[in-house]
Design a protein around this motif. Structure first.
Motif, PDB file in Angstrom:
ATOM      1  N   GLN A 145       0.505   9.813  -4.026  1.00  0.00           N
ATOM      2  CA  GLN A 145      -0.104   9.622  -5.273  1.00  0.00           C
ATOM      3  C   GLN A 145       0.656   9.751  -6.337  1.00  0.00           C
ATOM      4  N   PRO A 192       0.927  -1.228   0.023  1.00  0.00           N
ATOM      5  CA  PRO A 192      -0.115  -0.080   0.071  1.00  0.00           C
ATOM      6  C   PRO A 192       0.830   1.306   0.042  1.00  0.00           C
ATOM      7  N   SER A 210      -4.021  -6.602  -4.415  1.00  0.00           N
ATOM      8  CA  SER A 210      -4.592  -5.601  -4.859  1.00  0.00           C
ATOM      9  C   SER A 210      -5.465  -5.803  -6.254  1.00  0.00           C
ATOM     10  N   GLY A 211      -5.651  -7.201  -6.615  1.00  0.00           N
ATOM     11  CA  GLY A 211      -6.515  -7.327  -7.667  1.00  0.00           C
ATOM     12  C   GLY A 211      -6.077  -8.870  -8.147  1.00  0.00           C
ATOM     13  N   THR A 245      -9.957  -7.902 -12.126  1.00  0.00           N
ATOM     14  CA  THR A 245     -10.565  -7.012 -11.367  1.00  0.00           C
ATOM     15  C   THR A 245      -9.478  -6.344 -10.284  1.00  0.00           C
ATOM     16  N   ARG A 246      -9.709  -5.125 -10.165  1.00  0.00           N
ATOM     17  CA  ARG A 246      -8.665  -4.379  -9.345  1.00  0.00           C
ATOM     18  C   ARG A 246      -9.514  -4.046  -7.799  1.00  0.00           C
ATOM     19  N   LEU A 247      -8.816  -4.508  -6.720  1.00  0.00           N
ATOM     20  CA  LEU A 247      -9.327  -4.044  -5.497  1.00  0.00           C
ATOM     21  C   LEU A 247      -8.868  -2.585  -4.783  1.00  0.00           C
ATOM     22  N   ALA A 248     -10.041  -2.249  -4.146  1.00  0.00           N
ATOM     23  CA  ALA A 248      -9.878  -0.860  -3.327  1.00  0.00           C
ATOM     24  C   ALA A 248      -8.769  -1.241  -2.215  1.00  0.00           C
ATOM     25  N   PHE A 249      -8.320  -0.146  -1.763  1.00  0.00           N
ATOM     26  CA  PHE A 249      -7.279  -0.453  -0.519  1.00  0.00           C
ATOM     27  C   PHE A 249      -8.057  -0.117   0.775  1.00  0.00           C
ATOM     28  N   GLU A 250      -9.525  -0.311   0.843  1.00  0.00           N
ATOM     29  CA  GLU A 250      -9.950  -0.079   2.157  1.00  0.00           C
ATOM     30  C   GLU A 250     -11.027  -1.118   2.075  1.00  0.00           C
ATOM     31  N   GLY A 251     -11.515  -1.573   3.183  1.00  0.00           N
ATOM     32  CA  GLY A 251     -12.359  -2.886   3.371  1.00  0.00           C
ATOM     33  C   GLY A 251     -12.405  -3.082   4.769  1.00  0.00           C
TER      34      GLY A 251
END
Length: 116
Positions: free
Chosen positions: A19, A15, A77-78, A49-55
């Motif tokens: 930016q 992570p 991350s995906g 699929t991409r994954l968000a860094f919150e969950g």
């Protein structure tokens, strides 16, 4: 016709709170587009699929905590599901993944269908 099997590529990376610049984003989008497009052109891409860094994380006692799993300083991350003739071919495809140039890693796993 080749006997193709399904494999999942799991993408992991550190992570990062920094930016990227618009030029860096554009360059990475080109690399990912070429990687995904090359697999799709061979009719070997099933999904990506991409994954968000919150969950949230739900444990076996149904406790819910905010955050994602980070192990060895990396998080999922995906993923991508592909068709390949062998594990060796799936690994060769994975070696072209742009996440590797970002310091990330790719795990290649065979897929075992679940029965209802």
């Amino acid at each position: 016709m080749e006997n193709l099997q399904d494999f999942m590529l799991l993408f992991r990376m550190q992570p990062n709170d920094q930016q990227p610049t618009s030029d860096q984003i554009s360059e990475m989008q080109k690399k990912w587009g070429a990687f995904i497009g090359g697999i799709a052109a061979q009719a070997k891409l099933l999904s990506t699929t991409r994954l968000a860094f919150e969950g949230v994380l739900i444990d076996n006692k149904l406790n819910v905590s905010t955050g994602i799993t980070i192990a060895d300083n990396e998080t999922l991350s995906g993923n991508m599901v592909i068709k390949a003739t062998t594990f060796k071919e799936a690994t060769k495809i994975a070696k072209g993944c742009p996440i590797l140039s970002m310091g990330g890693s790719v795990e290649v796993r065979g897929i075992i269908p679940m029965e209802a």
